[in-house]
Design an enzyme around this catalytic site. Structure first.
Site, PDB file in Angstrom:
ATOM      1  N   LYS A  13      -6.413  34.851  14.309  1.00  0.00           N
ATOM      2  CA  LYS A  13      -6.692  34.953  13.013  1.00  0.00           C
ATOM      3  C   LYS A  13      -7.852  35.027  12.494  1.00  0.00           C
ATOM      4  O   LYS A  13      -7.603  35.458  10.792  1.00  0.00           O
ATOM      5  CB  LYS A  13      -7.071  33.390  13.229  1.00  0.00           C
ATOM      6  N   ARG A  88      -6.108  21.734  12.115  1.00  0.00           N
ATOM      7  CA  ARG A  88      -6.248  22.208  13.800  1.00  0.00           C
ATOM      8  C   ARG A  88      -5.777  20.362  14.421  1.00  0.00           C
ATOM      9  O   ARG A  88      -5.528  20.136  15.327  1.00  0.00           O
ATOM     10  CB  ARG A  88      -7.396  21.702  14.145  1.00  0.00           C
ATOM     11  N   ARG A 161     -19.398  35.147  22.613  1.00  0.00           N
ATOM     12  CA  ARG A 161     -19.564  33.468  21.930  1.00  0.00           C
ATOM     13  C   ARG A 161     -19.712  32.784  23.097  1.00  0.00           C
ATOM     14  O   ARG A 161     -19.187  32.987  24.291  1.00  0.00           O
ATOM     15  CB  ARG A 161     -18.355  33.399  21.111  1.00  0.00           C
TER      16      ARG A 161
HETATM   17  P1  AP5 Z   1      -9.935  37.116  16.600  1.00  0.00           P
HETATM   18  O1  AP5 Z   1     -10.183  37.280  15.165  1.00  0.00           O
HETATM   19  O2  AP5 Z   1     -11.191  36.771  17.228  1.00  0.00           O
HETATM   20  O3  AP5 Z   1      -9.131  35.474  17.261  1.00  0.00           O
HETATM   21  P2  AP5 Z   1      -9.356  34.054  16.790  1.00  0.00           P
HETATM   22  O4  AP5 Z   1      -7.434  33.360  16.844  1.00  0.00           O
HETATM   23  O5  AP5 Z   1      -9.655  34.173  15.422  1.00  0.00           O
HETATM   24  O6  AP5 Z   1      -9.710  33.702  17.705  1.00  0.00           O
HETATM   25  P3  AP5 Z   1     -11.288  32.049  17.693  1.00  0.00           P
HETATM   26  O7  AP5 Z   1     -11.159  31.797  19.254  1.00  0.00           O
HETATM   27  O8  AP5 Z   1     -12.188  32.481  16.773  1.00  0.00           O
HETATM   28  O9  AP5 Z   1      -9.767  30.782  17.426  1.00  0.00           O
HETATM   29  P4  AP5 Z   1     -10.656  30.062  18.119  1.00  0.00           P
HETATM   30  O10 AP5 Z   1      -9.094  29.128  16.611  1.00  0.00           O
HETATM   31  O11 AP5 Z   1     -10.247  29.427  18.931  1.00  0.00           O
HETATM   32  O12 AP5 Z   1     -11.778  29.259  17.249  1.00  0.00           O
HETATM   33  P5  AP5 Z   1     -12.950  28.384  15.828  1.00  0.00           P
HETATM   34  O13 AP5 Z   1     -13.807  29.503  15.784  1.00  0.00           O
HETATM   35  O14 AP5 Z   1     -11.682  28.672  14.577  1.00  0.00           O
HETATM   36  O15 AP5 Z   1      -9.214  37.830  17.594  1.00  0.00           O
HETATM   37  C1  AP5 Z   1      -9.753  37.438  19.288  1.00  0.00           C
HETATM   38  C2  AP5 Z   1     -10.127  38.121  19.829  1.00  0.00           C
HETATM   39  O16 AP5 Z   1      -8.619  39.649  19.939  1.00  0.00           O
HETATM   40  C3  AP5 Z   1     -10.863  39.970  18.598  1.00  0.00           C
HETATM   41  O17 AP5 Z   1     -12.292  40.229  20.484  1.00  0.00           O
HETATM   42  C4  AP5 Z   1     -10.464  40.898  18.062  1.00  0.00           C
HETATM   43  O18 AP5 Z   1     -10.990  41.820  17.633  1.00  0.00           O
HETATM   44  C5  AP5 Z   1      -9.318  41.429  19.004  1.00  0.00           C
HETATM   45  N1  AP5 Z   1      -7.437  41.496  17.891  1.00  0.00           N
HETATM   46  C6  AP5 Z   1      -7.234  40.760  16.660  1.00  0.00           C
HETATM   47  N2  AP5 Z   1      -6.104  41.509  16.581  1.00  0.00           N
HETATM   48  C7  AP5 Z   1      -5.523  41.837  17.610  1.00  0.00           C
HETATM   49  C8  AP5 Z   1      -5.009  42.955  18.010  1.00  0.00           C
HETATM   50  N3  AP5 Z   1      -3.570  43.422  17.048  1.00  0.00           N
HETATM   51  N4  AP5 Z   1      -4.973  44.190  19.066  1.00  0.00           N
HETATM   52  C9  AP5 Z   1      -5.808  43.966  19.930  1.00  0.00           C
HETATM   53  N5  AP5 Z   1      -6.925  42.944  19.970  1.00  0.00           N
HETATM   54  C10 AP5 Z   1      -6.401  42.048  19.192  1.00  0.00           C
HETATM   55  O19 AP5 Z   1     -12.721  27.399  16.384  1.00  0.00           O
HETATM   56  C11 AP5 Z   1     -13.874  27.489  17.751  1.00  0.00           C
HETATM   57  C12 AP5 Z   1     -14.574  26.132  17.802  1.00  0.00           C
HETATM   58  O20 AP5 Z   1     -14.898  25.344  17.055  1.00  0.00           O
HETATM   59  C13 AP5 Z   1     -13.278  25.142  18.124  1.00  0.00           C
HETATM   60  O21 AP5 Z   1     -13.121  25.229  19.244  1.00  0.00           O
HETATM   61  C14 AP5 Z   1     -13.591  23.524  18.086  1.00  0.00           C
HETATM   62  O22 AP5 Z   1     -14.423  22.495  18.787  1.00  0.00           O
HETATM   63  C15 AP5 Z   1     -14.505  24.037  16.915  1.00  0.00           C
HETATM   64  N6  AP5 Z   1     -13.178  24.141  15.134  1.00  0.00           N
HETATM   65  C16 AP5 Z   1     -12.972  25.037  14.606  1.00  0.00           C
HETATM   66  N7  AP5 Z   1     -12.670  24.461  13.715  1.00  0.00           N
HETATM   67  C17 AP5 Z   1     -12.049  22.956  13.932  1.00  0.00           C
HETATM   68  C18 AP5 Z   1     -11.199  21.873  13.244  1.00  0.00           C
HETATM   69  N8  AP5 Z   1     -10.995  22.040  12.286  1.00  0.00           N
HETATM   70  N9  AP5 Z   1     -11.143  20.853  13.573  1.00  0.00           N
HETATM   71  C19 AP5 Z   1     -12.251  20.399  14.931  1.00  0.00           C
HETATM   72  N10 AP5 Z   1     -13.167  21.439  15.571  1.00  0.00           N
HETATM   73  C20 AP5 Z   1     -13.008  22.582  15.156  1.00  0.00           C
END
Ligand code: AP5
Ligand code: ZN
Length: 217
Positions: A13, A88, A161
């Site tokens: 994402k 979410r 992370r």
């Molecule tokens: P990346 O682009 O980093 O993936 P992502 O989908 O953004 O993954 P996240 O782990 O950041 O999502 P998440 O939803 O768990 O975390 P968030 O920060 O929102 O890609 C992943 C990896 O793959 C990278 O290394 C990239 O280089 C590689 N890659 C990408 N595309 C590729 C491809 N096509 N081929 C190969 N490799 C590829 O949330 C974290 C925490 O914050 C949550 O657990 C929660 O505690 C809190 N939080 C955030 N938002 C909320 C909310 N709305 N409500 C409540 N808590 C929240």
């Protein structure tokens, strides 16, 4: 355009949001990045969010919804935005609908990035992000920075992370299935969901998403 990106942790994402926001000239709003910025600045909001994030749980809606709305306000929601990681759960999706309705606005699309679970686990295991800005994202194998351990965008140090440890990742996946997946049906009922197969090269996935948006699906 007003777009929501959904998909499991590690689906890409944040990676896709950076390109899509640039192509569409709209701000990228990531609640995960906002929380991480608050944590690194040591704000009270960051202190509160950290314990939930480290455990792989969602930060409570009472904190998250206000933060996301403030950020949309600041970005001028009427000009468009790309939401990454928000909403979410159903409560957040309803709050977003209410916020948009009160502003006389609507969502244009919900892009659902579809990736098999074994692939997201590999993507998360190799992910490295920048100390200066957690939206600068790399992968040790699939998306290598030019110099090992150094951010291509700003020269910052790359690190893993805290919530990317295996046990926490399993918990985040479980929370995704139970709390976040139901919003896909919620948006299907509004005819907003476009499923984007998200295996393949980063630029191929971006093209699929841009093509779908241009077709107005
Ligand atoms: P990346 O682009 O980093 O993936 P992502 O989908 O953004 O993954 P996240 O782990 O950041 O999502 P998440 O939803 O768990 O975390 P968030 O920060 O929102 O890609 C992943 C990896 O793959 C990278 O290394 C990239 O280089 C590689 N890659 C990408 N595309 C590729 C491809 N096509 N081929 C190969 N490799 C590829 O949330 C974290 C925490 O914050 C949550 O657990 C929660 O505690 C809190 N939080 C955030 N938002 C909320 C909310 N709305 N409500 C409540 N808590 C929240
Ligand atoms: Zn950087």
């Amino acid at each position: 355009m007003r777009i929501v990106l959904v998909g499991p942790p590690g689906a890409g994402k944040g990676t896709q949001a950076a390109y899509l926001a640039k192509n569409l000239a709209i701000p990228h709003i990531s609640t995960g990045d906002l929380f991480r910025a608050n944590i690194s600045q040591g704000t009270p909001l960051g202190v509160e969010a950290k314990s939930y994030m480290d455990a792989g749980n969602l930060v409570p809606d009472s904190v998250t919804i206000g933060m996301a709305e403030d950020r949309m306000e600041q970005a001028d929601a009427a000009e468009g935005f790309l939401l990454d990681g928000f909403p979410r759960n159903l409560g957040q999706a309803e709050a977003l609908d209410e916020y948009l309705k009160n502003s006389g606005l609507k969502l244009d699309a919900v892009l659902d990035l579809e990736v098999p679970e074994e692939e997201v686990v590999k993507r998360i295991a190799g992910r490295r992000i920048c100390r200066n800005d957690s939206s600068h994202v790399f992968h040790a194998e699939y998306n290598k920075p030019k110099a090992e351990g150094v951010c291509d965008v700003c020269g910052g140090e790359l690190y893993q992370r805290d919530d990317d440890r295996e046990a926490t990742v399993r918990k985040r996946l479980e929370v995704y299935h139970t709390e976040t997946e139901p919003i896909i049906d919620y948006y299907k009922d509004q005819d907003l969901v476009v499923t984007i197969p998200a295996l393949g090269k980063v630029e191929e996935v971006t093209k699929r998403a841009m093509d779908a948006l241009q077709r107005g699906e």
